[in-house]
Write an enzyme that holds these catalytic residues in place. Structure first.
Site, mmCIF file in Angstrom:
data_model
loop_
_atom_site.group_PDB
_atom_site.id
_atom_site.type_symbol
_atom_site.label_atom_id
_atom_site.label_comp_id
_atom_site.label_asym_id
_atom_site.label_seq_id
_atom_site.Cartn_x
_atom_site.Cartn_y
_atom_site.Cartn_z
ATOM 1 N N LYS A 1 60.074 2.568 78.788
ATOM 2 C CA LYS A 1 60.704 3.511 79.282
ATOM 3 C C LYS A 1 62.509 3.104 78.894
ATOM 4 C CE LYS A 1 61.185 6.477 82.440
ATOM 5 N NZ LYS A 1 61.197 7.488 82.585
ATOM 6 N N TRP B 1 58.776 -7.476 74.657
ATOM 7 C CA TRP B 1 58.279 -5.639 74.522
ATOM 8 C C TRP B 1 59.440 -6.882 73.017
ATOM 9 C CZ3 TRP B 1 60.835 -1.805 72.307
ATOM 10 C CH2 TRP B 1 59.928 -0.797 71.668
ATOM 11 N N ASN C 1 66.065 -11.287 77.890
ATOM 12 C CA ASN C 1 66.195 -9.587 77.605
ATOM 13 C C ASN C 1 67.471 -9.946 76.550
ATOM 14 O OD1 ASN C 1 64.051 -9.352 79.039
ATOM 15 N ND2 ASN C 1 64.964 -7.792 80.450
ATOM 16 N N GLY C 2 67.241 -8.618 74.880
ATOM 17 C CA GLY C 2 68.086 -8.198 74.979
ATOM 18 C C GLY C 2 67.794 -8.935 73.115
ATOM 19 N N HIS D 1 63.149 30.198 58.128
ATOM 20 C CA HIS D 1 64.213 29.507 57.176
ATOM 21 C C HIS D 1 62.184 28.620 56.475
ATOM 22 C CE1 HIS D 1 67.076 32.139 57.037
ATOM 23 N NE2 HIS D 1 67.409 31.722 58.959
ATOM 24 N N ARG E 1 58.080 -0.115 82.680
ATOM 25 C CA ARG E 1 58.508 -0.360 81.711
ATOM 26 C C ARG E 1 58.563 -0.519 79.945
ATOM 27 N NH1 ARG E 1 64.104 -1.657 84.055
ATOM 28 N NH2 ARG E 1 64.959 -3.014 81.669
ATOM 29 N N LYS F 1 58.110 15.494 74.691
ATOM 30 C CA LYS F 1 56.341 15.281 75.336
ATOM 31 C C LYS F 1 55.171 14.949 75.004
ATOM 32 C CE LYS F 1 58.432 13.788 78.453
ATOM 33 N NZ LYS F 1 59.934 14.218 78.332
ATOM 34 N N CYS G 1 62.155 -4.931 77.879
ATOM 35 C CA CYS G 1 61.446 -6.685 78.410
ATOM 36 C C CYS G 1 61.691 -6.386 79.819
ATOM 37 C CB CYS G 1 62.776 -7.319 78.029
ATOM 38 S SG CYS G 1 62.191 -7.833 75.396
ATOM 39 N N GLU H 1 54.865 12.389 72.635
ATOM 40 C CA GLU H 1 55.015 10.651 73.303
ATOM 41 C C GLU H 1 53.616 10.106 73.956
ATOM 42 O OE1 GLU H 1 58.270 10.044 75.275
ATOM 43 O OE2 GLU H 1 57.971 11.978 76.817
ATOM 44 N N GLU I 1 61.794 19.704 73.537
ATOM 45 C CA GLU I 1 61.743 18.777 74.992
ATOM 46 C C GLU I 1 60.206 19.224 76.032
ATOM 47 O OE1 GLU I 1 62.668 16.091 76.619
ATOM 48 O OE2 GLU I 1 61.078 16.389 78.853
#
Ligand code: G6P
Length: 717
Positions: A712, A88, A115-116, A609, A33, A590, A2, A593, A586
Site C-alpha cells: 500500500k 516486507w 523500517n527503511g 502507430h 500495508r 487497477k 514494513c 495490480e 488507471e
C-alpha cells in the site's frame, strides 16, 4: 510495506498474555500495508532475558507460533516495553531468520525492529565481523542491533555507562540510509528507543489523568557541549572524522574501537517532560503506543505525537523524552500532542467482503467529503484554506510540475489539461522516480505539486526534498493527515477521503482528482474570461457524488461480464483519448495490480502507430466513448477496432444515439454512465473499471486487499 508497533505500559499492570495480544493486534492493524513476515519481542522469564517470536506469512501465523512456543501468559508486569514488526523483504528472503526483531547476539541483549534501508550496512557488517560478531540473517537491520551491543560494550569497558538515548546517538552516527526503528534492551529494562529518518513514526499516549500540557519539549545538548568521539568508522566521508581515524578504518584496523567519551560531552539539557508531570510529583500510570501508522494506535488512544526526522524518542519511567543531536536555528523546540480525527470504524470493513469493495462504494461519500466546506455552489466559489494565502505566488509561477507515483500520477494526468486551461501556466506531469533519475532542472519560480494518498511514498518524498533544495514552492495533495509529505510541503490540500486500506487505490483517486480540479479552480478565480467555464465545472462537481452512486448500480452487469466474456482472458486493452487517457491508464493499472491480468491503457490516437497489430476477434477491448470535443475522433478509433473484427465494450453516456445506432450493425456492447462536464467525466468513467478489476480478481480467488508483490505504502526507493 514494513510496519512498526511498540507498546509500553508504566504502572499499568498487564499480564504477558495481554501484552502479546496488544502487540499482535497492533500488527493486525498494519496488515493492509502489505508484508511477508512478522515478529515481536517481549521480556522473558529471567530478569535480563527476552522472548522473540517470529514467523513468515500472515499475523495469524505468528499467533500460532507464539501459541506453539507456549510462554506463560499469566506472569504480570507493572511496567514493560514490547516491540513488534511486519516485514516486507528488501534485504534477504522472507525467512524466519530475516524477520524482525533482529538481535545483537544469542542472548538478545539488544533487539531492533526497523523500517527503511541502511545503505551502508555492508561496510558496517564487514567492520563488525572483523570485530568478531557473527551475523545470522541477510538483513541490513541486524547490523543496527550488533552496533548497539558493540558500542555498549566498548563504552562500558572505557568506564562510560551510557544512558539508552546517548548510546543510540552513537549508533545513529554510523547509520546511512533511512529508518524508522525501535530498540529494546535487557540493559535498559522497561525502556524503548524510537527514532526516525525518512520513515514515519508516531507515538500515542494514553493516561487516566489529563496531560499537563499538550506538547513535549525537544531536548538537545548544551551549546558548549562537545561532540562525542566517534566510536566506529563506517566509511570515509561521513561524520567529520579526522584523517587518523579514517585511516584506521581503511586499514580494517582492529583498533578502531570506541574512544573514550570526554567528560561533559554528554552534558545534556535534561528536563522532566512537562506533559507527564503530575500535580504532586508522584509517578503517573501511562501507556505508550509507538507505530508507523495511526491505524494501529487509534483503537487505544487518539492523543498522538508525530516524530520528525532525526528525532530520537526515549520512553522510560512513564515519560517520553525527545532528543535531537543539536539545536537548529528556527526549528521547533516542541512536538505537539495532537488529537487524531480517525475513527476505528472508519478502518473496519463493515458489510463488505473486502476493503477495496468498501472503498469503491464509499466514493459518493468520500468525493462529497473532499468538497465539503470548500465549495460555495450558490456563489460559485472555491475556498481551499491550505492554499489561499499562497495563490498569488502560485499564479506567478513559471510552470507547475506535478509529481507522483502510481494511481496518484494518474490523477495528475487526468487534471493536467484543466490546470493548463484555467491557469494558463504550463504544466508538466512527472513520475517521481523518473523525475529524480533525470535530475530534472527545477527553479525558484517553479511550483511543484506532490500528490500522494499515503504521503509517505519514498520516491515522491525524495522528489519533494529535491525540489525544496532548489528553492521551489511545494504543494502537497495528500490523504494521510500528519504524513511526511503533508508536513514537509509549504502548503497543500488534504483530500479527506478517509483511510484507504485496500492496496489498489480507488477512493483516493477520485478525491485526488477533485482536489486537483478545485486547486485549478482556485487558481483561476481572478480571471473574468474563465467565469462561465468555472461555473460549469463547479455546478458539475456538485452532482458528482450522486452520479457516482448511479454508476455503482452497474455492478451486476460488470460482475456478469467478468464471469463470462472477460473470464480467463490473458490480456485487455483500454482505449481513451483527451480527458479519458488517464482513465484508460488507471483502469489498466487497477486490472493489472489486483487481477494479475495483463492490461494496457492506450491513447486512442496512437492506435494506428502500433497497437492495432494486436487487435483481432479475441482480444478484449474497452473503449471510453463518452461525449466531449474529441468524440468524433474516438468514434473513428473504435471503428478501426471493429473493422478488424474487434468487439469492444464501450463506456458511453446514457441514451447516446450514436452508440445505439452503431450497436445495431456492429458487434459492440455499451456500459452507460451519466454525463458530466468534459474535465470531470473521468471521475465517473473510472468507476466501472474499478468494479471490473475487483470482480476479475475475486473470480480468480485472489485476496483483493493483499495482491501479491504489492504494498500500500512504498516507503523504499
Ligand atoms: C503504491 C500503491 C499504489 C499507489 C502508489 C503511490 O504503488 O500500491 O496504489 O498509487 O503506491 O502511493 P501514494 O501513497 O503516494 O499515492
Amino acid at each position: 510495506m514494513c510496519g512498526i508497533f511498540g507498546y509500553c505500559n508504566y504502572l499499568v499492570e498487564r499480564s504477558r498474555g495481554e501484552i502479546i495480544d496488544t502487540l499482535v493486534d497492533g500488527l493486525q492493524r498494519l496488515e493492509y500495508r502489505g508484508y511477508d513476515s512478522t515478529g515481536i519481542a517481549i521480556d522473558g522469564d529471567e530478569a535480563d532475558s527476552t522472548f522473540i517470536y517470529k514467523q513468515i506469512g500472515k499475523v495469524s501465523a505468528l499467533k500460532e507460533e507464539i501459541t506453539k512456543q507456549n510462554p506463560n501468559r499469566d506472569v504480570t508486569f507493572v511496567s514493560h516495553c514490547g516491540i513488534a514488526h511486519t516485514r516486507w523483504a528488501t534485504h534477504g528472503q522472507p525467512e524466519q531468520v530475516n524477520c524482525h526483531p533482529q538481535r545483537s547476539d544469542p542472548e538478545d541483549q539488544f533487539v531492533v525492529v526497523h523500517n527503511g534501508i541502511i545503505t551502508n550496512f555492508r561496510e558496517l557488517k564487514t567492520l563488525l565481523i572483523n570485530k568478531g560478531y557473527k551475523f545470522e540473517s541477510d538483513t541490513d537491520t541486524e547490523c543496527i542491533a550488533k552496533l548497539y551491543l558493540h558500542l555498549y560494550n566498548t563504552n562500558l569497558q572505557n568506564g562510560h555507562d551510557l544512558d539508552f538515548h546517548e548510546l543510540t546517538k552513537l549508533v545513529l552516527l554510523e547509520l546511512e540510509g533511512s529508518y524508522g526503528l525501535l530498540c529494546k534492551s535487557c540493559h535498559y529494562p522497561n525502556e524503548v528507543i524510537a527514532t526516525r529518518k525518512g520513515s514515519p513514526l508516531l507515538i500515542g499516549v494514553k493516561s487516566e489523568k489529563k496531560l499537563k500540557v499538550d506538547f513535549v519539549d525537544v531536548e538537545f545538548p548544551e551549546e558548549n557541549a562537545g561532540q562525542p568521539e566517534i566510536p566506529l568508522k563506517s566509511n570515509n566521508k561521513s561524520f567529520g572524522l579526522g584523517p587518523k581515524k579514517a585511516r584506521e578504518f581503511e586499514a580494517g584496523s582492529q583498533n578502531a574501537n570506541l574512544l573514550p567519551i570526554a567528560a561533559n560531552e554528554f552534558n545534556l539539557r535534561h528536563s522532566q517532560s512537562r506533559a507527564f508531570l503530575s500535580e504532586d510529583g508522584s509517578p503517573t500510570p501511562v501507556e505508550f503506543f509507538v507505530s508507523s501508522d495511526a491505524a494501529s494506535v487509534v483503537k487505544h488512544t487518539k492523543k498522538v505525537l508525530f516524530l520528525e526526522d532525526d528525532d530520537l524518542a526515549h520512553i522510560y519511567d512513564g515519560e517520553l523524552h525527545i532528543h535531537r543531536s543539536r539545536r537548529e536555528v528556527g526549528a521547533s523546540m516542541t512536538r505537539s500532542i495532537q488529537t487524531l480525527e480517525m475513527e476505528l470504524a472508519q478502518i473496519m470493513k463493515g458489510p463488505y467482503d473486502h476493503f477495496m469493495q468498501k472503498e469503491i462504494y464509499e466514493q459518493p461519500e468520500s468525493t462529497f467529503n473532499t468538497m465539503r466546506g470548500r465549495i460555495d455552489y450558490e456563489n460559485n466559489k472555491v475556498i481551499l484554506g491550505g492554499l489561499k494565502a499562497w495563490l498569488p505566488v502560485i499564479r506567478r509561477a513559471r510552470r507547475l510540475i506535478m509529481i507522483a507515483c502510481g494511481t496518484s500520477y494518474h490523477s495528475c494526468l487526468a487534471t493536467r489539461a484543466i490546470f493548463e486551461e484555467l491557469s494558463d501556466i504550463p504544466v508538466s506531469v512527472e513520475l517521481a522516480s523518473d523525475f529524480l533519475d533525470r535530475k530534472c532542472p527545477v527553479f525558484r519560480d517553479d511550483v511543484c505539486v506532490f500528490v500522494s494518498q499515503s504521503g509517505e511514498t519514498a520516491d515522491t518524498m525524495l522528489a519533494l526534498n529535491y525540489c525544496l533544495e532548489r528553492g521551489a514552492l511545494t504543494v502537497g495533495i495528500v490523504n494521510s493527515v500528519g504524513s511526511s509529505i503533508s508536513r514537509v510541503t509549504h502548503c497543500g490540500v488534504h483530500i479527506n477521503a478517509g483511510p484507504e486500506i485496500g492496496v489498489a487505490s480507488t477512493k483516493a483517486y477520485t478525491s485526488q482528482y477533485i482536489a486537483l480540479v478545485m486547486f485549478a479552480l482556485s487558481l483561476s478565480d481572478d480571471r473574468v474570461s474563465k467565469i462561465d467555464r468555472r461555473i460549469e465545472i463547479i455546478q458539475g462537481l456538485k452532482l458528482i457524488p450522486g452520479q457516482i452512486k448511479q454508476v455503482l448500480k452497474l455492478e451486476p452487469r460488470i460482475k456478469k461480464l467478468c464471469a463470462t466474456e472477460l473470464k480467463d482472458q490473458k490480456s485487455l486493452l483500454l482505449l481513451g483519448r483527451g480527458y479519458q487517457f488517464a482513465a484508460a491508464l488507471e483502469g489498466a493499472l487497477k486490472i493489472k495490480e489486483i487481477s494479475y491480468m495483463h492490461s494496457e491503457g492506450v491513447l486512442a490516437g496512437e492506435l494506428k502507430h502500433g497497437v492495432l497489430a494486436l487487435v483481432d476477434e479475441n482480444l478484449p477491448i474497452i473503449a471510453f466513448g463518452t461525449r466531449d470535443s474529441l468524440f468524433p475522433k474516438v468514434v473513428s478509433s473504435i471503428e478501426q477496432v471493429t473493422a478488424r473484427k474487434g468487439h469492444p465494450i464501450i463506456i458511453c453516456n446514457e441514451n447516446d444515439e450514436v452508440w445505439a445506432q452503431k450497436s445495431k450493425s456492429i458487434d459492440l456492447q455499451t456500459l452507460e454512465v451519466p454525463q458530466t462536464v468534459d474535465c470531470l467525466q473521468g471521475l465517473i468513467n473510472i468507476i466501472p473499471l474499478q468494479l471490473m478489476s475487483y470482480w476479475l480478481a475475486v473470480n480468480k480467488g485472489i485476496d483483493v486487499d493483499f495482491p501479491r508483490n504489492l504494498a500500500k505504502s512504498v516507503t523504499v526507493e
